[in-house]
Design a protein around this motif. Structure first.
Motif, PDB file in Angstrom:
ATOM      1  N   GLN A 169      65.622  42.903  36.352  1.00 18.08           N
ATOM      2  CA  GLN A 169      65.899  43.586  35.092  1.00 18.08           C
ATOM      3  C   GLN A 169      67.392  43.799  34.895  1.00 18.08           C
ATOM      4  O   GLN A 169      67.913  43.646  33.772  1.00 18.08           O
ATOM      5  CB  GLN A 169      65.170  44.928  35.044  1.00 18.08           C
ATOM      6  CG  GLN A 169      65.229  45.595  33.664  1.00 18.08           C
ATOM      7  CD  GLN A 169      64.662  44.717  32.576  1.00 18.08           C
ATOM      8  OE1 GLN A 169      63.510  44.274  32.657  1.00 18.08           O
ATOM      9  NE2 GLN A 169      65.465  44.443  31.554  1.00 18.08           N
TER      10      GLN A 169
ATOM     11  N   GLY B  90      62.011  43.460  41.209  1.00 17.75           N
ATOM     12  CA  GLY B  90      61.887  43.705  39.778  1.00 17.75           C
ATOM     13  C   GLY B  90      63.098  44.414  39.210  1.00 17.75           C
ATOM     14  O   GLY B  90      63.540  44.126  38.092  1.00 17.75           O
ATOM     15  N   ARG B  91      63.660  45.330  39.967  1.00 16.38           N
ATOM     16  CA  ARG B  91      64.842  46.051  39.499  1.00 16.38           C
ATOM     17  C   ARG B  91      66.061  45.138  39.463  1.00 16.38           C
ATOM     18  O   ARG B  91      66.883  45.211  38.539  1.00 16.38           O
ATOM     19  CB  ARG B  91      65.102  47.270  40.383  1.00 16.38           C
ATOM     20  CG  ARG B  91      63.995  48.325  40.309  1.00 16.38           C
ATOM     21  CD  ARG B  91      64.375  49.565  41.077  1.00 16.38           C
ATOM     22  NE  ARG B  91      65.567  50.183  40.491  1.00 16.38           N
ATOM     23  CZ  ARG B  91      66.360  51.041  41.138  1.00 16.38           C
ATOM     24  NH1 ARG B  91      66.082  51.359  42.398  1.00 16.38           N
ATOM     25  NH2 ARG B  91      67.408  51.557  40.550  1.00 16.38           N
TER      26      ARG B  91
ATOM     27  N   LYS C 187      64.035  34.401  30.778  1.00 14.90           N
ATOM     28  CA  LYS C 187      64.436  35.450  29.843  1.00 14.90           C
ATOM     29  C   LYS C 187      65.929  35.437  29.531  1.00 14.90           C
ATOM     30  O   LYS C 187      66.406  36.281  28.768  1.00 14.90           O
ATOM     31  CB  LYS C 187      64.020  36.813  30.408  1.00 14.90           C
ATOM     32  CG  LYS C 187      62.512  36.959  30.514  1.00 14.90           C
ATOM     33  CD  LYS C 187      62.098  38.290  31.114  1.00 14.90           C
ATOM     34  CE  LYS C 187      60.568  38.415  31.202  1.00 14.90           C
ATOM     35  NZ  LYS C 187      60.152  39.687  31.833  1.00 14.90           N
TER      36      LYS C 187
ATOM     37  N   ILE D 155      68.868  40.483  33.801  1.00 12.15           N
ATOM     38  CA  ILE D 155      68.525  40.164  32.416  1.00 12.15           C
ATOM     39  C   ILE D 155      69.357  41.012  31.451  1.00 12.15           C
ATOM     40  O   ILE D 155      69.874  40.509  30.439  1.00 12.15           O
ATOM     41  CB  ILE D 155      67.018  40.369  32.183  1.00 12.15           C
ATOM     42  CG1 ILE D 155      66.218  39.331  32.977  1.00 12.15           C
ATOM     43  CG2 ILE D 155      66.682  40.275  30.702  1.00 12.15           C
ATOM     44  CD1 ILE D 155      64.732  39.611  33.042  1.00 12.15           C
ATOM     45  N   ASP D 156      69.514  42.291  31.765  1.00 16.52           N
ATOM     46  CA  ASP D 156      70.339  43.164  30.910  1.00 16.52           C
ATOM     47  C   ASP D 156      71.775  42.655  30.846  1.00 16.52           C
ATOM     48  O   ASP D 156      72.381  42.596  29.761  1.00 16.52           O
ATOM     49  CB  ASP D 156      70.317  44.595  31.442  1.00 16.52           C
ATOM     50  CG  ASP D 156      68.963  45.271  31.261  1.00 16.52           C
ATOM     51  OD1 ASP D 156      68.132  44.751  30.497  1.00 16.52           O
ATOM     52  OD2 ASP D 156      68.736  46.313  31.921  1.00 16.52           O
TER      53      ASP D 156
ATOM     54  N   GLU E  84      61.895  33.997  36.546  1.00 15.77           N
ATOM     55  CA  GLU E  84      61.798  35.005  35.484  1.00 15.77           C
ATOM     56  C   GLU E  84      63.144  35.220  34.806  1.00 15.77           C
ATOM     57  O   GLU E  84      63.226  35.328  33.573  1.00 15.77           O
ATOM     58  CB  GLU E  84      61.272  36.325  36.049  1.00 15.77           C
ATOM     59  CG  GLU E  84      61.099  37.394  34.981  1.00 15.77           C
ATOM     60  CD  GLU E  84      60.545  38.703  35.517  1.00 15.77           C
ATOM     61  OE1 GLU E  84      60.461  39.673  34.734  1.00 15.77           O
ATOM     62  OE2 GLU E  84      60.204  38.767  36.724  1.00 15.77           O
TER      63      GLU E  84
END
Length: 477
Positions: free
Chosen positions: A460, A456-457, A412, A463-464, A408
């Motif tokens: 994220q 998931g955290r 992304k 990705i940020d 993932e």
């Protein structure tokens, strides 16, 4: 039985990625050579093989004392400098590293080189035949040496830095990595259900066949280092001899092709649910041991990609950033508490000497589950770090990440090349499972160190940070 793996186009078919958008008022291209943005790189490898007699970790608490050396263990490092920014990357042949050790390594590197501690990435190859964890008399005497040598590798690499050219490429290898979690015909999910098990239906998830490569040459065009990244457990040796597993054979291949002084630096990808076992039975380890077959295949693919990769001595902009994410342990479900009670009853009366490594590990986990009942869920902050080297991003993640998370992040990422580097920055051991895996059970979710939303955290946050680093890179274009 048909294998499933992630859909990934082969290198020559992959669409361009990671380009900065053009704007009307963007300044003209600057002379980066005159501005001093030529890259300098240094690499080093330091032997960290411990004395014999230490516990080899990787199969739970069962005693497995080292009796010999199959392959020497190393810490390898790369220091890279461009303009006023320096980064250091350290990879240790060890199953995991605790936070206090990581902090001491980073501090020593900063004191000796001036590289900020936050610009240092410390990772593990996760070999299951490596140096001990910091437990027991022998290991506690060894760890200060290990930490000093890990820092020394980066310090030596920094002292060796020279003008260099770098380039990035990707390859493809889908014959040595397998998702180890399977749906069974009865609807359950099992981890490593056994070769030729007739009750296997299909794999639960994908693999990641991408092989990422960073080529590093000196000013004369001679190779000085090769950085590589792939996702599959370093757990295909076993026994009681030290070994850095298949990365040792990647290194041997690279040195045979390019010279003994060339350093092979390997980053372990997201492989919490991946290993080398082909349940179809097509691979016979008696013909060629897994570590040799895997290391040779990867080494040759890395060399092929390296030879096709163009390098440049400029346009290498460096940056790094971190974010700390606090997560709790996982709240156990009723059936998991029942499992713990059942397991302890099942093992009651057996001596530890008579138990298998798996049974000892399950007993320890069952006891921890019952001891945690009625207590607040512990929390901890984990570091997510992203370092950018031109078109390449290196994402440092904690512990053993399921491959789905790595895929993932790659999907992304705005960078053309994204390395996933798990077990980084003193994260310790533990599986970061998908919520689906927690629902299905199997071996990996028997640990409860990470909440179901932790993965998931972490994703994220990565990705940020990738988008922040990419935006900063575009501003310099």
């Amino acid at each position: 039985m048909q294998r499933r793996f992630v859909s990934l186009t082969r290198p020559q078919e992959r669409a361009p990625a990671g380009r900065c958008s053009k704007t009307e008022n963007r300044p003209g291209k600057r002379d980066r050579t005159r501005e001093g943005l030529l890259v300098k790189v240094g690499l080093a490898e330091v032997n960290i093989t411990p004395p014999l007699g230490n516990q080899i970790p990787g199969y739970g608490p069962k005693e497995r004392l080292s009796t010999g050396v199959r392959d020497e263990l190393y810490v390898k490092a790369m220091a890279i400098e461009s303009a006023d920014t320096s980064l250091a990357f350290i990879v240790i042949d060890i199953i995991s590293l605790e936070l206090d050790s990581c902090e001491r390594i980073r501090k020593r590197v900063q004191e000796a080189t001036g590289i900020p501690a936050g610009n240092v990435m410390v990772a593990c190859t996760h070999t299951h035949t490596g140096a001990p964890r910091p437990e027991g008399e022998y290991a506690l005497r060894y760890y200060p040496i290990l930490e000093d040598k890990a820092a020394d590798a980066a310090i030596i690499a920094y002292a060796r830095r020279e003008e260099a050219s770098v380039g990035f490429g990707r390859g493809y290898e889908d014959t040595i990595s397998f998702n180890r979690r399977f749906y069974m015909k009865d609807g359950t999910v099992q981890t490593n259900p056994g070769v030729l098990n007739p009750n296997i239906d299909r794999p639960e998830g994908p693999i990641d066949p991408e092989v990422l490569v960073m080529r590093i040459d000196n000013a004369q065009g001679e190779p000085i280092g090769v950085v590589s990244n792939y996702a599959v457990h370093t757990d295909c040796v076993g026994g009681t001899e030290y070994s850095s597993d298949y990365p040792a054979y990647i290194s041997r291949t690279i040195k045979q092709l390019y010279g003994e002084s060339v350093v092979s630096l390997f980053f372990q990808g997201a492989c919490g649910n991946l290993n080398h076992i082909d349940v179809s039975g097509r691979i016979d380890a008696k013909l060629v041991p897994h570590r040799v077959r895997m290391g040779n295949r990867l080494g040759l693919e890395i060399a092929k990609v390296r030879d096709l990769t163009k390098t440049s001595a400029d346009e290498v902009l460096l940056s790094t950033a971190s974010r700390f994410i606090t997560v709790s342990a996982r709240a156990l479900r009723a059936h998991e508490i029942e499992w713990a009670h059942h397991k302890l009853v099942e093992l009651d009366g057996m001596s530890e000497e008579s138990m298998t490594a798996r049974q000892l590990m399950e007993k320890a986990r069952a006891e921890r589950r019952l001891q945690s009942q009625g207590k607040p869920l512990p929390t901890r902050a984990y570091e997510i770090q992203v370092s950018a080297i031109g078109d390449l991003a290196i994402v440092a993640l904690p512990s053993e990440m399921f491959v789905e998370f790595g895929l993932e992040i790659k999907d992304k990422s705005p960078f053309a090349y994204t390395i996933i580097n798990e077990l980084s920055n003193g994260s310790g051991l533990g599986y970061v499972c998908t919520p689906q895996a927690c629902d299905h059970g199997g071996y990996e979710p028997t640990g409860a160190l990470f909440s179901e939303e932790a993965g998931g955290r972490f994703v994220q946050a990565a990705i940020d940070l990738l988008h922040e680093r990419h935006a900063a890179r575009c501003l310099h274009k």
